[in-house]
Enzyme design. Structure first.
Site, mmCIF file in Angstrom:
data_model
loop_
_atom_site.group_PDB
_atom_site.id
_atom_site.type_symbol
_atom_site.label_atom_id
_atom_site.label_comp_id
_atom_site.label_asym_id
_atom_site.label_seq_id
_atom_site.Cartn_x
_atom_site.Cartn_y
_atom_site.Cartn_z
ATOM 1 N N SER A 139 0.839 -1.191 0.000
ATOM 2 C CA SER A 139 0.000 0.000 0.000
ATOM 3 C C SER A 139 0.873 1.240 0.000
ATOM 4 O O SER A 139 2.044 1.193 0.413
ATOM 5 C CB SER A 139 -0.897 -0.003 1.254
ATOM 6 O OG SER A 139 -1.507 1.259 1.463
ATOM 7 N N TYR A 151 -1.851 -0.763 10.327
ATOM 8 C CA TYR A 151 -1.992 -1.083 8.907
ATOM 9 C C TYR A 151 -0.753 -0.647 8.129
ATOM 10 O O TYR A 151 -0.185 -1.413 7.353
ATOM 11 C CB TYR A 151 -3.240 -0.386 8.355
ATOM 12 C CG TYR A 151 -3.530 -0.689 6.904
ATOM 13 C CD1 TYR A 151 -4.166 -1.869 6.543
ATOM 14 C CD2 TYR A 151 -3.184 0.211 5.900
ATOM 15 C CE1 TYR A 151 -4.444 -2.155 5.209
ATOM 16 C CE2 TYR A 151 -3.450 -0.063 4.571
ATOM 17 C CZ TYR A 151 -4.081 -1.242 4.231
ATOM 18 O OH TYR A 151 -4.356 -1.520 2.909
#
Length: 257
Positions: A139, A151
């Site tokens: 990401s 995350y």
């Protein structure tokens, strides 16, 4: 009827978002697809739809936080041609000082440990056969800081894992790459926009192409990385962000024409 090319791909997290797009794209290209996801309620109908369209697809319920379930998946399907590690948990914005450590542990267990275990088990079988491709889902949060500590830290870990695995498995004919999607208009993202949790204009204004990434576009890139056209590519993390990285940096610099 979709013509099969004889190759098999396992897609973790195939019941939603980018994983679902990957599952559909590989099926369209003639691959046999295995969807591994904890959400059978959503995953089974997707596979049924793919099957009705003439492709060979199967759903297996797997909790990516449970090693025994990942091991069973790998033992059942062995040396598949491609493993796409798309399974992962999202996180809402939170400060490190306020974050629930239980949430951190759960995200790391699925996003990092689950990906590592899948890559280990399927990678061993691929190495024994002498070929295969693994693609991890990273990401932009692993490249630029984000207020999603668990995350973002997990995605940065997966970037390094990709490079390490590429070096270890490459001599055995196995390629390992990753993609780093930018703001992708998945159903989950659309729900956040609809709820007011995301401002779409802030995204598009900082994108060179002025739009969100489509899940299908990420799937196209992953299919390329698993194809013979990418035979010399391994150890890379490919941003797919409509130019967000370049534009956000460009606009933040003091000197602009």
């Amino acid at each position: 009827m979709i013509k099969s090319d004889g190759r098999t791909a396992v897609v973790t997290g195939g019941a939603s978002g980018i994983g679902e797009a990957v599952l559909r794209r590989f099926a369209e290209a003639g691959w046999r697809t295995i969807s591994a996801d904890i959400d059978a309620k959503r995953g089974v109908p997707i596979v049924d739809e793919i099957t009705r369209a003439g492709a060979d697809s199967l759903f297996i319920r797997v909790d990516m936080a449970e090693e025994k379930e990942i091991t069973a998946l790998a033992e059942r399907f062995g040396a598949v041609d491609a493993l796409i590690n798309s399974a992962g948990l999202l996180q809402n914005a939170v400060r490190v000082l306020d974050m629930d450590i239980a949430e951190f542990d759960r995200i790391q267990a699925v996003n990092v440990r689950g990906t590592l275990l899948a890559a280990r088990h399927f990678g061993k079988a691929m190495c024994a056969r002498g070929s295969g491709s693994i693609v991890n889902l990273c990401s932009l949060t692993g490249i630029r800081p984000s207020a999603q500590p668990a995350y973002a830290m997990g995605k940065a870990s997966l970037d390094m894992l990709t490079q390490i695995l590429a070096a270890e498995l490459g001599p055995h004919g196995v390629r390992v790459n990753a993609v780093a999607p930018g703001y992708t208009l998945t159903p989950a993202m659309q729900a956040r926009i609809d709820s007011g949790a995301r401002d779409p204009k802030r995204v598009t204004d900082n994108s060179a192409l002025g739009r969100f990434v489509a899940p299908r576009e990420v799937a196209d890139a992953i299919l390329f990385l698993c194809s013979d056209m990418a035979a010399a590519i391994t150890g890379v993390t490919l941003p797919i962000d409509c130019g967000w990285l370049a534009t956000s940096a460009y606009k933040s610099y003091a000197a602009q024409p």
